[in-house]
Design an enzyme around this catalytic site. Structure first.
Site, PDB file in Angstrom:
ATOM      1  N   TYR A  49       2.584   2.297  -1.430  1.00 12.40           N
ATOM      2  CA  TYR A  49       3.661   1.340  -1.349  1.00 12.40           C
ATOM      3  C   TYR A  49       3.666   1.017   0.069  1.00 12.40           C
ATOM      4  CZ  TYR A  49       5.830   3.562  -5.398  1.00 12.40           C
ATOM      5  OH  TYR A  49       6.038   4.165  -6.522  1.00 12.40           O
ATOM      6  N   SER A  50       3.555  -0.397   0.336  1.00  7.79           N
ATOM      7  CA  SER A  50       3.442  -1.630  -0.469  1.00  7.79           C
ATOM      8  C   SER A  50       2.179  -2.298  -0.282  1.00  7.79           C
ATOM      9  CB  SER A  50       4.737  -2.230  -0.283  1.00  7.79           C
ATOM     10  OG  SER A  50       5.042  -2.748   0.863  1.00  7.79           O
TER      11      SER A  50
END
Length: 313
Positions: A49-50
């Site tokens: 992420y991300s």
């Protein structure tokens, strides 16, 4: 309780996938502060992420979470779950990769131990024995407390358990599937029963179907410019509208928000311990936290189960 670990977690797991994406550092800190103040203690992230955001390289969510933990000096107040296999620099679940990815996550999180470490996606190119051994090495080294599986088929979950029992490795205690009112079949067709058999605590992700179950996307026009339009858009249909109508009727009658009811329904399902939901801002949090407290009647839960049956069946 997280399986047999003795780890107590709140009934709502805060998804940290928005951190470094749709929530900047300061906003993420505000969300985390409000979540803790509201009684939450369980935070879910991943090393990838991300990475999908232009300009990001992966690990942004863990980095923000680590900065917040260091700034607030509250490590003992939270249970941290993260995942391995999808970071651009640490793809797959080879033994070497799992060890290196765990070290990188620990550095970004600024912690000495990860409470719950998930195999994020199955890696069929790596022998499962190697992956199980790699996770056990992390347990024995004290770098992780417990093992979890995410996005694994029932057959591969069974295989992991068989290998772990045969080799004396730590058994998985948690499962993270894609599961919500409008996406039921994958979990209910075999995985749910397996979770019951093995005593797995289940933390469903996309618990609100990327905002669809919050009532944000009722028409195609509502999807224009939305960050999650591609994910939520597939539920905009006649059957999806019927689910939203039932959700809204129950929410209005109980004087709560639609996300609260959607999360409460998940908590009525077998083995579900803590649905995962993310909040881009603090304004979204109260309805999510309320979902961990609301107990639906059997009649309301059954009504939602019935109306959502047509979505994938």
């Amino acid at each position: 309780m997280l399986g047999t670990t003795g780890i107590e977690v709140s009934g709502l797991c805060l998804g940290a996938n928005t951190f470094g994406w749709t929530s900047d550092r300061d906003t993420s800190f505000e969300v985390l502060d409000a979540y803790l103040a509201g009684g939450g203690n369980f935070i879910d992230t991943a090393d990838s992420y991300s990475a999908w955001v232009e300009g990001n390289s992966g690990g942004e969510s863990e980095t923000i979470l680590g900065e917040w933990l260091a700034d607030r000096s509250n490590r003992d107040d939270v249970v941290i779950a993260t995942k391995v296999s999808q970071h651009p620099e640490f793809k797959g679940l080879s033994g070497r990769n799992v060890a290196a990815a765990a070290d990188a996550s620990l550095r970004r999180l600024r912690v000495e131990q990860i409470d719950l470490y998930y195999a994020h996606f199955d890696d069929e190119q790596t022998p499962l024995e190697e992956t199980v051994a790699a996770f056990e090495e992390l347990v024995q080294a004290g770098r992780i407390r417990a093992v979890g599986l995410s996005n694994y088929s029932p057959a591969r979950i069974r295989e992991w358990f068989e290998i772990a029992r045969r080799t004396g490795a730590s058994l998985p205690v948690a499962l993270q599937p894609h599961y919500n009112l409008v996406h039921r079949r994958d979990f209910e067709a075999g995985t749910s029963e397996l979770a019951r058999e093995e005593g797995l605590a289940v933390m469903p992700y996309f618990a609100l179907a990327s905002g669809f179950l919050a009532g944000k996307y009722r028409r195609r026009e509502d999807l224009d410019g939305a960050a999650r339009a591609g994910m939520a858009g597939k539920y905009v249909s006649e059957s999806g509208a019927r689910v939203l109508e039932t959700l809204e009727e129950i929410a209005d009658r109980l004087e709560v928000e639609m996300p609260t009811v959607a999360l409460a329904w998940l908590r009525t399902r077998p083995q579900i311990l803590a649905p995962i939901a993310s909040a881009r801002t603090t304004a979204q949090l109260p309805a999510l936290l309320a979902g961990a407290q609301l107990d639906l009647t059997a009649q309301d839960a059954d009504a939602l189960t019935a109306v959502s049956h047509d979505m994938e069946n």
